[in-house]
Design an enzyme around this catalytic site. Structure first.
Site, PDB file in Angstrom:
ATOM      1  N   ASP A 131       0.864  -1.184   0.000  1.00 32.94           N
ATOM      2  CA  ASP A 131       0.000   0.000   0.000  1.00 32.94           C
ATOM      3  C   ASP A 131       0.897   1.229   0.000  1.00 32.94           C
ATOM      4  O   ASP A 131       2.108   1.108   0.032  1.00 32.94           O
ATOM      5  CB  ASP A 131      -0.841   0.033   1.277  1.00 32.94           C
TER       6      ASP A 131
ATOM      7  N   LYS B 121      -3.921   3.708  -2.583  1.00 33.87           N
ATOM      8  CA  LYS B 121      -4.656   4.807  -3.219  1.00 33.87           C
ATOM      9  C   LYS B 121      -3.696   5.727  -3.950  1.00 33.87           C
ATOM     10  O   LYS B 121      -2.554   5.892  -3.559  1.00 33.87           O
ATOM     11  CB  LYS B 121      -5.353   5.634  -2.143  1.00 33.87           C
TER      12      LYS B 121
ATOM     13  N   MET C 221      -7.418   7.476  11.881  1.00 30.98           N
ATOM     14  CA  MET C 221      -8.302   7.900  10.784  1.00 30.98           C
ATOM     15  C   MET C 221      -9.350   8.903  11.293  1.00 30.98           C
ATOM     16  O   MET C 221     -10.510   8.856  10.888  1.00 30.98           O
ATOM     17  CB  MET C 221      -9.017   6.679  10.151  1.00 30.98           C
TER      18      MET C 221
END
Ligand code: SAH
Length: 235
Positions: A33, A54, A166
């Site tokens: 990632d 992402k 987060m």
């Protein structure tokens, strides 16, 4: 054939385990990632590297697509490393990937990492427990899956220290909820890009932290341990 599910640590490339480095050195494929520091990939100079994280403004892979890539690569190679930030099993969806590999009868081994939840504050010298001040801590997501029916995060945690991952996008709603159960003057420390050269530390209280300028990735440490940290720093 083996897939190593490996934790890369919170950012500083030296905060990776020796066992992880050894697995990377032997890997034929590394599936990773977005990492705080891509220097970690230098431990696998000969491996094929597949990025599944992402990318700003671009379509990124769904979990089902990532699972499929893992299964396909595991069937083709002897040693596959699945590398994830922090620890793979702390909000890393590591479990879902293991289940997908298990379903195909593929062998998985686990190499933990230093989770940002603990390693980011403790790298600063911010304790998550402290005798007489905090005997427990909770690690919670500040961004619960919005597609879930009933909310599991209710912000009524009784642990002395609460660490929110987060949690920047919804910091205002989350701190408002938490103030229903905790003193609005409870100290808060936000750490941005912890253990990296971009690290930034912001302190405040539950009732004012959402007004500060914070850029993710960042985490919140909430509780009196933040006062202990401030006291240590002032000496
Ligand atoms: N598996 C990871 C967490 C993945 S969730 C782990 O164990 O660390 C991603 C969240 O982790 C980010 O939104 C942020 O809250 C936190 N995070 C990861 N790296 C961080 C860092 N270097 N500094 C501050 N927070 C970080």
């Amino acid at each position: 054939m083996v897939v190593y599910l490996v934790g890369a640590g919170p950012g500083d490339p030296e905060l990776i385990t020796l066992k992880a480095v050894k697995a990377l050195e032997r890997a034929e494929v590394v599936i990773y990632d977005r990492l705080a520091n891509e220097e970690i990939l230098e431990h696998a100079p000969n491996a094929k590297k597949i990025y599944v994280g992402k990318k700003a403004g671009e379509h990124y892979k769904t979990q089902a697509e990532i699972n499929q890539i893992l299964v396909d690569e595991a069937k083709k190679h002897e040693i596959v490393v699945r590398l994830k930030g922090g620890d793979p099993f702390v909000f890393g969806r590591g479990g879902e990937e293991v289940l997908a590999l298990n379903e195909e009868g593929l062998n998985v081994e686990f190499i933990p990492g230093v989770t940002s939840a603990i390693g980011v504050p403790t790298t600063l010298g911010l304790p998550v427990t402290h005798r007489g001040v905090a005997t427990s801590f909770t690690v919670v997501t500040g961004h619960e899956d919005p597609t879930k029916g009933e909310k599991q995060v209710k912000w009524d945690y009784t642990a002395d220290t609460v660490i929110v991952l987060m949690g920047i996008g919804q910091i205002e709603e989350n701190t408002r909820e938490m103030m229903k159960y905790r003193d609005p003057k409870t100290p808060v420390c936000v750490i941005e890009s912890g253990t990296t050269p971009q690290e930034k530390i912001i302190t405040g209280t539950l009732d004012n932290i959402s007004k500060k300028d914070i850029t993710p990735p960042a985490l919140l440490v909430i509780g009196k341990v933040v006062d202990v940290y401030k006291e240590m720093k002032s000496n």
